[in-house]
Design a protein around this motif. Sequence first.
Motif, PDB file in Angstrom:
ATOM      1  N   ASN B  90     -25.014  -0.747   7.163  1.00  0.00           N
ATOM      2  CA  ASN B  90     -23.839  -0.760   7.709  1.00  0.00           C
ATOM      3  C   ASN B  90     -22.962  -1.494   6.769  1.00  0.00           C
ATOM      4  N   SER B  91     -21.892  -1.621   7.237  1.00  0.00           N
ATOM      5  CA  SER B  91     -20.681  -2.287   6.378  1.00  0.00           C
ATOM      6  C   SER B  91     -21.236  -3.571   5.793  1.00  0.00           C
ATOM      7  N   LYS B  92     -21.805  -4.332   6.500  1.00  0.00           N
ATOM      8  CA  LYS B  92     -22.282  -5.463   6.296  1.00  0.00           C
ATOM      9  C   LYS B  92     -23.284  -5.522   4.982  1.00  0.00           C
ATOM     10  N   ARG B  93     -24.220  -4.505   5.143  1.00  0.00           N
ATOM     11  CA  ARG B  93     -25.308  -4.589   4.290  1.00  0.00           C
ATOM     12  C   ARG B  93     -24.753  -3.839   2.656  1.00  0.00           C
ATOM     13  N   ILE B  94     -23.571  -3.036   3.103  1.00  0.00           N
ATOM     14  CA  ILE B  94     -22.917  -2.595   1.703  1.00  0.00           C
ATOM     15  C   ILE B  94     -22.365  -3.638   0.817  1.00  0.00           C
ATOM     16  N   VAL B  95     -21.447  -4.403   1.744  1.00  0.00           N
ATOM     17  CA  VAL B  95     -20.973  -5.462   0.955  1.00  0.00           C
ATOM     18  C   VAL B  95     -22.039  -6.300   0.380  1.00  0.00           C
ATOM     19  N   GLN B  96     -23.200  -6.823   1.038  1.00  0.00           N
ATOM     20  CA  GLN B  96     -24.152  -7.425   0.544  1.00  0.00           C
ATOM     21  C   GLN B  96     -24.821  -6.883  -0.688  1.00  0.00           C
ATOM     22  N   LEU B  97     -24.758  -5.549  -0.713  1.00  0.00           N
ATOM     23  CA  LEU B  97     -25.356  -5.173  -2.043  1.00  0.00           C
ATOM     24  C   LEU B  97     -24.298  -5.179  -3.126  1.00  0.00           C
ATOM     25  N   THR B  98     -23.194  -5.076  -2.673  1.00  0.00           N
ATOM     26  CA  THR B  98     -22.037  -5.308  -3.720  1.00  0.00           C
ATOM     27  C   THR B  98     -21.973  -6.584  -4.176  1.00  0.00           C
ATOM     28  N   ALA B  99     -22.390  -7.798  -3.483  1.00  0.00           N
ATOM     29  CA  ALA B  99     -22.632  -9.158  -3.942  1.00  0.00           C
ATOM     30  C   ALA B  99     -23.561  -9.161  -4.857  1.00  0.00           C
ATOM     31  N   LEU B 100     -24.803  -8.552  -4.368  1.00  0.00           N
ATOM     32  CA  LEU B 100     -25.993  -8.422  -5.346  1.00  0.00           C
ATOM     33  C   LEU B 100     -25.582  -7.932  -6.816  1.00  0.00           C
ATOM     34  N   ALA B 164     -33.403 -11.808  12.465  1.00  0.00           N
ATOM     35  CA  ALA B 164     -33.194 -13.186  11.718  1.00  0.00           C
ATOM     36  C   ALA B 164     -31.997 -12.672  10.805  1.00  0.00           C
ATOM     37  N   TRP B 165     -31.975 -11.366  10.594  1.00  0.00           N
ATOM     38  CA  TRP B 165     -30.623 -10.921   9.379  1.00  0.00           C
ATOM     39  C   TRP B 165     -29.622 -11.560   9.488  1.00  0.00           C
ATOM     40  N   PRO B 166     -28.684 -11.954  10.489  1.00  0.00           N
ATOM     41  CA  PRO B 166     -27.574 -12.440  10.686  1.00  0.00           C
ATOM     42  C   PRO B 166     -27.517 -14.040  10.037  1.00  0.00           C
ATOM     43  N   THR B 167     -28.639 -14.713  10.447  1.00  0.00           N
ATOM     44  CA  THR B 167     -28.811 -16.089  10.101  1.00  0.00           C
ATOM     45  C   THR B 167     -29.180 -16.059   8.550  1.00  0.00           C
ATOM     46  N   VAL B 168     -30.183 -15.241   8.120  1.00  0.00           N
ATOM     47  CA  VAL B 168     -30.249 -15.357   6.938  1.00  0.00           C
ATOM     48  C   VAL B 168     -29.280 -15.273   5.768  1.00  0.00           C
ATOM     49  N   SER B 169     -28.475 -14.061   6.255  1.00  0.00           N
ATOM     50  CA  SER B 169     -27.174 -13.694   5.755  1.00  0.00           C
ATOM     51  C   SER B 169     -26.279 -14.861   5.252  1.00  0.00           C
ATOM     52  N   LEU B 170     -26.085 -15.437   6.712  1.00  0.00           N
ATOM     53  CA  LEU B 170     -25.538 -16.945   6.700  1.00  0.00           C
ATOM     54  C   LEU B 170     -25.686 -18.087   5.557  1.00  0.00           C
ATOM     55  N   VAL B 176     -25.073 -19.398  -1.846  1.00  0.00           N
ATOM     56  CA  VAL B 176     -24.461 -18.842  -3.032  1.00  0.00           C
ATOM     57  C   VAL B 176     -23.120 -19.745  -3.271  1.00  0.00           C
ATOM     58  N   VAL B 177     -22.135 -20.081  -2.217  1.00  0.00           N
ATOM     59  CA  VAL B 177     -20.913 -20.731  -2.250  1.00  0.00           C
ATOM     60  C   VAL B 177     -21.392 -22.349  -2.890  1.00  0.00           C
ATOM     61  N   PRO B 193     -17.102 -13.240  -8.123  1.00  0.00           N
ATOM     62  CA  PRO B 193     -16.793 -12.419  -7.480  1.00  0.00           C
ATOM     63  C   PRO B 193     -17.987 -11.939  -6.441  1.00  0.00           C
ATOM     64  N   ALA B 194     -19.306 -12.420  -6.871  1.00  0.00           N
ATOM     65  CA  ALA B 194     -20.495 -12.164  -6.109  1.00  0.00           C
ATOM     66  C   ALA B 194     -20.303 -13.287  -4.834  1.00  0.00           C
ATOM     67  N   MET B 195     -19.670 -14.275  -5.084  1.00  0.00           N
ATOM     68  CA  MET B 195     -19.520 -15.243  -3.983  1.00  0.00           C
ATOM     69  C   MET B 195     -18.628 -14.509  -2.941  1.00  0.00           C
ATOM     70  N   ILE B 196     -17.486 -14.210  -3.404  1.00  0.00           N
ATOM     71  CA  ILE B 196     -16.674 -13.630  -2.755  1.00  0.00           C
ATOM     72  C   ILE B 196     -17.207 -12.458  -1.650  1.00  0.00           C
ATOM     73  N   ALA B 197     -17.991 -11.486  -2.488  1.00  0.00           N
ATOM     74  CA  ALA B 197     -18.382 -10.671  -1.580  1.00  0.00           C
ATOM     75  C   ALA B 197     -19.578 -10.930  -0.668  1.00  0.00           C
ATOM     76  N   ALA B 198     -20.042 -11.995  -0.835  1.00  0.00           N
ATOM     77  CA  ALA B 198     -21.231 -12.670  -0.220  1.00  0.00           C
ATOM     78  C   ALA B 198     -20.409 -13.429   1.252  1.00  0.00           C
ATOM     79  N   ILE B 199     -19.494 -13.918   0.987  1.00  0.00           N
ATOM     80  CA  ILE B 199     -18.582 -14.483   1.956  1.00  0.00           C
ATOM     81  C   ILE B 199     -18.059 -13.536   3.060  1.00  0.00           C
ATOM     82  N   VAL B 200     -17.427 -12.364   2.462  1.00  0.00           N
ATOM     83  CA  VAL B 200     -17.125 -11.134   3.185  1.00  0.00           C
ATOM     84  C   VAL B 200     -18.378 -10.665   3.930  1.00  0.00           C
ATOM     85  N   ALA B 201     -19.223 -10.493   3.380  1.00  0.00           N
ATOM     86  CA  ALA B 201     -20.736  -9.991   4.095  1.00  0.00           C
ATOM     87  C   ALA B 201     -20.933 -11.202   5.318  1.00  0.00           C
ATOM     88  N   VAL B 202     -20.780 -12.524   5.083  1.00  0.00           N
ATOM     89  CA  VAL B 202     -21.196 -13.074   6.140  1.00  0.00           C
ATOM     90  C   VAL B 202     -20.042 -12.932   7.401  1.00  0.00           C
TER      91      VAL B 202
END
Lengths: 110, 214
Positions: B90-100, B164-170, B176-177, B193-202
């Motif tokens: 989903n969009s959250k996963r995709i942004v997380q992949l972008t962060a990675l 657990a995924w939303p919590t782990v993401s947070l 990362v921040v 840049p990775a940090m910004i993507a991670a924040i967006v994903a959260v």
Amino acid sequence: MADARVMVNLRKGLVEFCVLGLLVHGPKYGLELARRLQADGLAASDSTLYPLLARLHSAGLVESEWRESDAGRPRKYYALTGDGAAAFAAFVDTWAPLRDAVDVVIEEAS
Amino acid sequence: MIAPDLPARSTRWLTEVASDLDRLPAGERAELLDGLRAHVREALDAGESEAEVLARLGEPAAVAAEALVASPGPALSVPLGPPAPLGYWNSKRIVQLTALVLALLAYLALAFAVPVYSTYSTDSGGSGTSGDQTLAEANGIAVLFVMAIPVVLTAIPLIVRGRAWPTVSLVTGLLVVAFVLIASLSIGWFFVPAMIAAIVAVALPPRAGRSPRA
């Protein structure tokens, strides 16, 4: 008499197919269906039928309408939809081999 | 009014069933109550006493309980299809992949390509050497492990599924921040840049873009 718990569990998944089957030859009204299920030992009480009919209705397998009857007052009739007929046909195809397999196991056990 | 044309006890019985069915979808609830109402009418017309009709129907609570159990039958899955699976993507996963990916790029750039130390270093003898050095060349292999931290942190939420995924993401997003802030005097900026993507994903809801089942 069969153990009541075994009966309840076995019945659960089967009764809705039996309801579909009872409608294959044409619409029936609620009381008719409820009494038939009870007479066959497929339902514990009259009210078992209606939650099940409501689910089948929501799923589009059964449709219902109020219709005039020879009894005078309109009755609520239930009829099979195309999807309902297909679901029953699929059940029949699955059930026959399953029943045979169970019979074989029972035969071997006895 | 639940059943204007029915006697009092039946009306009470139906009202009681109705009040236990709040959780049922409106259409199914209406159809169920209509069916029960019709049943009472039909049984009374057939000459049964009200007491008899209600006794054969059973307790209102039992009817409601039966209606509220998750539909057990396979028949229902024919037209409804299987319940919408909670997809991995989903969009959250995709942004997380972008962060990675961004974290990995920063890591590779720092480790092998970008000369971080382009100045002048003096040894104990006082003689200076100038030249470009990457981080690893300057600080040794150990620094590669430190730099891998944001990469691992952005990878973790992609591995986790389920509740657990939303919590782990947070938690990983916040780490990362924290890493970037702590390392902001040196290598931290590469991971912005990775940090910004991670924040967006959260910030994104876990199931964005997937409408819940009706």
